[in-house]
Write an enzyme that holds these catalytic residues in place. Structure first.
Site, mmCIF file in Angstrom:
data_model
loop_
_atom_site.group_PDB
_atom_site.id
_atom_site.type_symbol
_atom_site.label_atom_id
_atom_site.label_comp_id
_atom_site.label_asym_id
_atom_site.label_seq_id
_atom_site.Cartn_x
_atom_site.Cartn_y
_atom_site.Cartn_z
ATOM 1 N N SER A 66 9.767 -2.093 2.441
ATOM 2 C CA SER A 66 8.306 -1.995 2.400
ATOM 3 C C SER A 66 7.675 -1.971 3.773
ATOM 4 O O SER A 66 6.574 -1.458 3.931
ATOM 5 C CB SER A 66 7.732 -3.150 1.590
ATOM 6 N N HIS A 103 9.101 -0.528 -4.239
ATOM 7 C CA HIS A 103 8.317 0.539 -3.608
ATOM 8 C C HIS A 103 8.872 1.927 -3.929
ATOM 9 O O HIS A 103 8.444 2.916 -3.326
ATOM 10 C CB HIS A 103 8.259 0.329 -2.096
ATOM 11 N N LYS A 115 3.121 -2.130 -8.486
ATOM 12 C CA LYS A 115 2.824 -1.240 -7.363
ATOM 13 C C LYS A 115 2.426 0.132 -7.911
ATOM 14 O O LYS A 115 1.336 0.270 -8.438
ATOM 15 C CB LYS A 115 3.967 -1.281 -6.371
HETATM 16 C C1 LIG Z 1 6.185 -6.662 -4.051
HETATM 17 C C2 LIG Z 1 7.647 -6.837 -4.021
HETATM 18 C C3 LIG Z 1 8.278 -7.700 -4.907
HETATM 19 C C4 LIG Z 1 7.522 -8.612 -5.825
HETATM 20 O O1 LIG Z 1 7.005 -7.943 -6.901
HETATM 21 P P1 LIG Z 1 5.778 -8.594 -7.692
HETATM 22 O O2 LIG Z 1 5.770 -7.916 -8.995
HETATM 23 O O3 LIG Z 1 4.571 -8.346 -6.872
HETATM 24 O O4 LIG Z 1 6.093 -10.064 -7.793
HETATM 25 C C5 LIG Z 1 9.651 -7.750 -4.909
HETATM 26 N N1 LIG Z 1 10.380 -6.997 -4.055
HETATM 27 C C6 LIG Z 1 9.806 -6.179 -3.162
HETATM 28 C C7 LIG Z 1 10.659 -5.360 -2.263
HETATM 29 C C8 LIG Z 1 8.419 -6.070 -3.115
HETATM 30 O O5 LIG Z 1 7.856 -5.274 -2.219
#
Ligand SMILES: *Cc1c(COP(=O)(O)O)cnc(C)c1O
Length: 387
Positions: A183, A211, A241
């Site tokens: 990310s 992502h 996301k």
């Molecule tokens: C955002 C994210 C998470 C967490 O996901 P949520 O549904 O927001 O708890 C896990 N792993 C990565 C790589 C992320 O970017």
């Protein structure tokens, strides 16, 4: 009481001195990538993870509304008790189809998925081999598992191979864990190499596709984008996301999915998602499946921006602009806000010391003109001059 408050105050003061204190700011998101921070003027966001703008898509909102009207605002209990409303089955079937796996299981969030999946698969006699840049919640899952953890240099398949070759015989089970898309840099894991390595040593490869779902591989994620569909038996991700809603998932074989539903503590001992969140995610995945042009657009915009800024060509909607110190990164973010853009500065410990950065993320709902004006503004502010 006194020692508690002075502990908290001292800790905050120390973080403030290093420019690492964080604050929550009221942010009102008003449709496609426009937002207002603390009641201020409207800004265009190049910082969301809402890569397709689906969190504000009318059909997604309508699906959430209908589900709340029909099934209620909350789910009332754990999925294993009475919280498993019928939308869950439809969503899990949709995820499995999109990912090309036998099954899928939905968790309360991506974070909850990782802290549940990893300890369900490995324990104290086992080995986890992880990329050094995996997401924080994978670290949490690894710690909970009590397995031995070894890190390999970022995206370095040879280093991972070295670690496994030296240690394979000492452990019954070996789990390799990576982010599908990182990310903070927007780069993709070398899944063909890692998958081949995993096969050779009977290790299990797990990707965190937070992502990658809805952004690469025609929306199907990192395994599809790298041609490694059959090499990644554990594809975890989030519905928060590109899917614009909330919730996490694991796409895997039927036995693995059934094991999660039986043993993953972060699935069993937590309340099921609100029906509205599940319905919204389901609708969003339908839109992702149906519209490859929408899925391709964020990366096209990112590439246009990177080319104009003289930055490395991205394969994902994420473009990092490393600034250096916390102070300089915060200043650059503030100058962009003055010009009408919301771009968050990421600082340690989210990124390594000395690499504080602006992280630009692009969305299908950005207009071409928004990106053109962002490019113009970055040039005006001299941001394309940064090393
Ligand atoms: C955002 C994210 C998470 C967490 O996901 P949520 O549904 O927001 O708890 C896990 N792993 C990565 C790589 C992320 O970017």
């Amino acid at each position: 009481m006194f020692s508690l408050d002075s502990f908290a105050t001292d800790k905050l003061d120390a973080l403030e001195a290093r420019n690492q204190r964080r604050r929550l700011v009221d942010t009102e998101r008003a449709g496609a990538m426009a937002l207002s921070v603390a009641g201020g003027p409207s800004l265009i966001s190049f910082t969301d993870n809402d890569y397709l703008g689906l969190s504000t898509h009318p059909a997604v909102i309508r699906a959430a509304q209908d589900a709340a009207a029909r099934y209620g605002a909350g789910s009332g209990a754990s999925r294993l008790v009475t919280g498993n409303h019928p939308l869950y089955g439809a969503l899990e079937a949709k995820i499995a189809r999109l990912k090309g796996t036998e099954g899928a299981v939905v968790f309360g969030s991506g974070y909850l998925a990782n802290v549940g999946i990893i300890p369900t698969l490995v324990g104290k006699d086992d080995l986890i081999v992880a990329d050094e840049l995996v997401h924080t919640c994978i670290h949490a899952g690894m710690q909970l598992s009590r397995a031995r953890v070894e890190f390999f240099r970022h995206n370095d398949v040879d280093h991972a191979a070295d670690i496994i070759a030296k240690n394979r015989s000492k452990h019954e089970r070996v789990l390799i864990v990576v982010d599908g898309v990182y990310s903070m840099d927007g780069d993709i894991a070398p899944l063909k190499g890692l998958g081949t390595l995993a096969e050779h040593y009977d290790a299990w490869l797990m990707t965190d596709d937070a992502h990658a779902l809805g952004t690469i591989g025609g929306g199907r994620g990192s395994a599809h984008a790298t041609g490694a569909e059959h090499l990644v038996p554990l594809q975890m991700g989030t519905l928060s996301k590109a899917a614009g809603s909330y919730g996490g998932y694991l796409a895997a074989s039927k036995p693995v999915v059934d094991l999660m539903k039986t043993r993953a503590r972060s699935l069993i001992y937590t309340t099921g998602l609100p029906p509205s969140a599940v319905a919204a995610a389901l609708k969003a995945l339908e839109l992702i499946e149906a519209d490859p042009d929408m899925v391709a657009r964020p990366t096209l915009l990112a590439r246009r921006f990177a080319a104009a800024m003289g930055l490395a060509m991205p394969d994902t909607p994420i473009v990092p602009l490393v600034i250096g110190t916390e102070v300089d990164a915060l200043a650059a973010s503030a100058r962009l806000a003055d010009e009408g853009f919301k771009v968050i500065a990421f600082r340690p410990p989210t990124v390594p010391e000395g690499t504080s950065r602006l992280r630009f993320s692009f969305s299908a709902s950005h207009r071409d003109a928004d990106v053109d004006r962002l490019i113009e503004t970055c040039h005006k502010l001299g941001l394309n001059q940064q090393p």
